[in-house]
Design a protein around this motif. Sequence first.
Motif, short mmCIF file in Angstrom:
data_model
loop_
_atom_site.label_atom_id
_atom_site.label_comp_id
_atom_site.label_asym_id
_atom_site.label_seq_id
_atom_site.Cartn_x
_atom_site.Cartn_y
_atom_site.Cartn_z
N MET A 76 82.73 49.61 -33.12
CA MET A 76 82.75 50.92 -33.78
C MET A 76 84.19 51.36 -34.05
O MET A 76 84.50 51.93 -35.10
CB MET A 76 82.03 51.97 -32.90
CG MET A 76 80.52 51.80 -32.86
SD MET A 76 79.79 52.53 -31.36
CE MET A 76 79.71 54.26 -31.81
N LEU A 77 85.08 51.08 -33.11
CA LEU A 77 86.49 51.45 -33.30
C LEU A 77 87.11 50.64 -34.44
O LEU A 77 87.82 51.19 -35.29
CB LEU A 77 87.28 51.22 -32.01
CG LEU A 77 86.86 52.10 -30.81
CD1 LEU A 77 87.51 51.60 -29.53
CD2 LEU A 77 87.23 53.56 -31.05
N GLU A 78 86.82 49.35 -34.47
CA GLU A 78 87.38 48.48 -35.51
C GLU A 78 86.92 48.91 -36.90
O GLU A 78 87.67 48.84 -37.87
CB GLU A 78 87.00 47.01 -35.25
CG GLU A 78 87.81 46.40 -34.13
CD GLU A 78 87.28 45.04 -33.67
OE1 GLU A 78 88.04 44.32 -33.01
OE2 GLU A 78 86.10 44.70 -33.96
N GLU A 79 85.70 49.36 -36.96
CA GLU A 79 85.16 49.80 -38.25
C GLU A 79 85.98 50.97 -38.82
O GLU A 79 86.18 51.07 -40.03
CB GLU A 79 83.72 50.25 -38.03
CG GLU A 79 82.86 50.18 -39.27
CD GLU A 79 81.40 50.31 -38.87
OE1 GLU A 79 80.87 51.42 -39.05
OE2 GLU A 79 80.83 49.32 -38.35
N THR A 80 86.44 51.84 -37.94
CA THR A 80 87.21 53.02 -38.39
C THR A 80 88.71 52.72 -38.49
O THR A 80 89.39 53.25 -39.37
CB THR A 80 87.00 54.19 -37.41
OG1 THR A 80 85.61 54.38 -37.24
CG2 THR A 80 87.60 55.48 -37.92
N LEU A 81 89.23 51.90 -37.58
CA LEU A 81 90.69 51.77 -37.46
C LEU A 81 91.25 50.43 -37.95
O LEU A 81 92.47 50.29 -38.06
CB LEU A 81 91.10 51.92 -35.99
CG LEU A 81 90.78 53.25 -35.31
CD1 LEU A 81 91.18 53.20 -33.85
CD2 LEU A 81 91.48 54.41 -36.01
N GLY A 82 90.40 49.45 -38.21
CA GLY A 82 90.93 48.12 -38.47
C GLY A 82 91.24 47.44 -37.15
O GLY A 82 90.43 47.50 -36.22
N GLU A 83 92.45 46.87 -37.03
CA GLU A 83 92.75 46.12 -35.81
C GLU A 83 92.81 47.01 -34.55
O GLU A 83 93.48 48.04 -34.53
CB GLU A 83 94.09 45.39 -35.97
CG GLU A 83 94.35 44.45 -34.81
CD GLU A 83 95.75 43.81 -34.85
OE1 GLU A 83 96.55 44.13 -35.75
OE2 GLU A 83 96.02 43.00 -33.95
N VAL A 84 92.08 46.59 -33.52
CA VAL A 84 92.09 47.26 -32.22
C VAL A 84 92.09 46.16 -31.17
O VAL A 84 91.39 45.17 -31.33
CB VAL A 84 90.83 48.14 -32.02
CG1 VAL A 84 90.83 48.80 -30.65
CG2 VAL A 84 90.71 49.21 -33.11
N ARG A 85 92.88 46.31 -30.11
CA ARG A 85 92.89 45.30 -29.06
C ARG A 85 92.21 45.82 -27.80
O ARG A 85 92.14 47.02 -27.58
CB ARG A 85 94.33 44.88 -28.73
CG ARG A 85 95.01 44.13 -29.85
CD ARG A 85 96.31 43.47 -29.40
NE ARG A 85 97.32 44.42 -29.00
CZ ARG A 85 97.74 44.61 -27.75
NH1 ARG A 85 97.24 43.88 -26.77
NH2 ARG A 85 98.66 45.51 -27.47
#
Length: 355
Positions: free
Chosen positions: A205-214
């Motif tokens: 869900m985070l990647e969908e909004t922010l792009g790259e997330v680690r």
Amino acid sequence: MRAEVAVVDGKNPDRGIIEKAGQILKNGGLVAFPTETVYGLGGNALDPEASIKIYAAKGRPSDNPLIVHIAEMGSLEKIAADIPEKARILAGKYWPGPLTMILPKAAIVPGETTGGLDSVAVRFPSDPVAQALIRAAGGFVAAPSANTSGRPSPTRAEHVEEDLGDAIDMILDGGPVGIGLESTIVDFTEKVPVVLRPGYISLEMLEETLGEVRMDRGLLITDENIRPKAPGMKYRHYAPAADLSVVEGPQEKVIAFINQRAKEAAEAGGRTGIIATDETAGRYEEGIVRSIGSREEEEGIARHLYEVLRNFDSDQVSEIYSEAFYTPKMGQAIMNRLLKAAGHKVIHIPEEEEK
Ligand code: AMP
Ligand code: MG
């Protein structure tokens, strides 16, 4: 003194009770309250003495910073010194909700609240009782989970009373919480946003909004030399009193293994706790079996996890075995908490017997 317990309507809390609780916080006292994730133990976040009291009541190490809860988008600017564009976008999407963001702190936030760090954790909860209380308290409420440090987090007011009834001023009882696991924590103090604690809002869900997330490396690797970045994630946590092991592998083999262990324990005069699901609970032959819910409904598993762990404490079991719950959406968060509760004791049963 025993905490006053006030029952409130979870959707539309009584003004008089909220005003009273807000006044306690303004005067430097402590009030526990429901949020959509777990119950929180609130103190005025801008009052260093209140934060010191929170650590004392929980028995929490003072290097483990508190999350500051707000109830208006505009409050963010007052406690964060810098808000990157991505943090604004994520807040726009998931606030109010089970999302905590780590940002550089503004000068008004005392070091006592942030465990000495120059960053601050901020969350805008969606729960109506939490929002009303935060507003009545002046807008900034530091609130860790309202449990004794190390015990499973509270998902009902009764759990708070059990742990902190003698240590705080008031408990707002708004009934059982909706999610049952703590918020997702995302750190925005580095170039690429980093998940420090998984929760209802998943990596996908985070990647969908922010792009790259680690994901924080300390979450993925069980290596004592790699410390999780959220100071709180390094402690054994969420744990029941008895020794807990997670058994993973093919379902039939997991059931057979746990049955065997429970039988051996019974023969030796002991009692085993078993965390099962609605689908498997009837298959266990010995011990105290608790279902965490149906495998078809992962939100129920998340909601029941802490209560099931906590309830074993009154059963005097000497050991607990749990099935694993790698469910599609919340599995990462559920297994993160369960494995921490187990101190990472995992028994892995292979698909085929090794020859
Ligand atoms: P709890 O309040 O019990 O939900 O725990 C709060 C979690 O947030 C702990 O794991 C803390 O270590 C983490 N946390 C709070 N503030 C910060 C911060 N400034 N930087 C990193 N982690 C934080
Ligand atoms: Mg906690």
